[in-house]
Every structure is written in C-alpha cells, then in structure tokens.
Design a protein around this motif. Structure first.
Motif, PDB file in Angstrom:
ATOM      1  N   ASP A 129      29.598 -34.590  23.739  1.00 19.23           N
ATOM      2  CA  ASP A 129      30.485 -33.857  22.890  1.00 19.23           C
ATOM      3  C   ASP A 129      31.728 -35.343  22.761  1.00 19.23           C
ATOM      4  OD1 ASP A 129      28.723 -31.831  22.830  1.00 19.23           O
ATOM      5  OD2 ASP A 129      30.265 -31.134  24.504  1.00 19.23           O
ATOM      6  N   SER A 183      30.715 -28.036  22.593  1.00 22.75           N
ATOM      7  CA  SER A 183      30.375 -28.227  22.033  1.00 22.75           C
ATOM      8  C   SER A 183      28.764 -26.370  21.208  1.00 22.75           C
ATOM      9  CB  SER A 183      29.973 -29.278  21.620  1.00 22.75           C
ATOM     10  OG  SER A 183      28.308 -29.744  21.856  1.00 22.75           O
ATOM     11  N   LEU A 236      35.201 -31.130  16.161  1.00 21.52           N
ATOM     12  CA  LEU A 236      33.644 -31.526  16.750  1.00 21.52           C
ATOM     13  C   LEU A 236      33.441 -32.426  15.713  1.00 21.52           C
ATOM     14  CD1 LEU A 236      31.972 -31.400  19.430  1.00 21.52           C
ATOM     15  CD2 LEU A 236      31.003 -29.091  17.465  1.00 21.52           C
TER      16      LEU A 236
END
Length: 190
Positions: free
Chosen positions: A115, A72, A104
């Motif tokens: 993440d 991320s 994401l």
C-alpha cells in the motif's frame, strides 16, 4: 493519450463502512468477534459499518489486524485504469493521538501486498504505532520538513529526500520536527 475514468467521490466514512462490511463478511466473523479481537466496543464497529462513525487510524489498524488484512482493504474502492489524485484529495484518515494524517494513494493489486500513502504531520505529539501484521515492512521517503521515523526504540532523524525502511510488525514512530512535514509511506505485507 490515455483516457481517464471519473470515479464518483464518496466520503472516507462511506468507503470505510463498505470496506469493513465486505472484509468482515469475507472473514466469516461476527460483529461481536471482530470488535472483541480489535479491542473496541461492538457499538463502535456497528457505527463504523453503518458509515456514521469517524474512526481514528488506531481504530482502523486494530480492525485490520483483527481481520488479518492490509490497511488499504478498508479504503480502496474499485479503481480505474488511470488514476490521478490531486494534492489534498483522496481518502484520508487522522490519528486520534497526534497531528498525523494518512492518505491512501495506491493499494496493491491482487497477489501483491503493498500500500502507498501520502502522510502529513505537524510537531506536537508523535504518531506511535502498534505492530501491524506479522512480516510487514514500512518504507518512508521524506519529502518536506524533518521527522524522527522508525522503530520506537531507535528512530532516525530524516530530512527531505531521506529514506528509511523498518519492520512494521514492531512498535514504530513518526514524529514531525518541523511544520509542514510530509512524505510517502509504503507498507509491504508478506
């Protein structure tokens, strides 16, 4: 009612380029050293840092491993207090070896290393993942379709609503068995 901030949209390539430059500078490593550690050409890394490259998930994971950072860190620009990501939006990267995409949704705040991704996949070629950072753990909750997910040597068949947790620092796989397969993936980094 909470007021939502509007964040200017940038392309995934621009976001990745800024993230690579930022993380390489933070690490103190040269372009040559990061490329060597990631097993990619220096010219490829240079293109990615300039925003002119179109990296695969595999290349980005190799760079994250070389830099010792969660995935991320390359995709997560500063975020507002309240954030809404509509279906089909958000920074998305694709696999170069299968019909697999990861978007994401949330990166862990400082001092928390988790993440969250929305993943989509289509039948055809499985998404074989090399080991990520030592101590990483992946969690998958399947929302639609069917998939084989987990350690490469012993994946489990998941149906909508099924959950699996497995070591992310060992080879692992995500293989869609039906069209329209998607789910949520959380990666923990210890």
């Amino acid at each position: 009612m909470t007021e939502q901030e509007s964040v200017p949209e940038s392309t995934p390539q621009q976001t990745i380029a800024a993230g690579l430059r930022r993380e390489r500078a933070r690490s103190g490593l040269s372009l040559t050293e990061v490329a060597k550690r990631a097993g990619i050409a220096k010219s490829t890394l240079s293109q990615l840092e300039s925003g002119s490259g179109n990296p695969s998930i595999e290349t980005l994971w190799a760079l994250c491993t070389a830099l010792g950072i969660p995935f991320s860190n390359l995709l997560d620009p500063p975020q507002p207090q309240v954030r809404v990501i509509r279906a089909g939006q958000g920074p998305e990267v694709a696999s170069s070896t299968s019909r697999y995409r990861a978007t994401l949704l949330a990166a862990a705040p400082p001092n928390v290393r988790r993440d969250l991704f929305r993943i989509t996949a289509e039948p055809g070629h499985p998404r074989d993942s090399d080991p990520h950072l030592h101590g990483s753990v992946e969690h998958v909750l399947l929302a639609a379709g069917r998939a084989m997910v987990g350690p490469a040597d012993d994946p489990a068949e998941l149906h909508p609503g099924d959950y699996i947790c497995y070591p992310g620092d060992r080879p692992h796989v995500f293989e869609a068995l039906e069209p329209g397969t998607w789910g949520m993936l959380a990666s923990d980094f210890i």
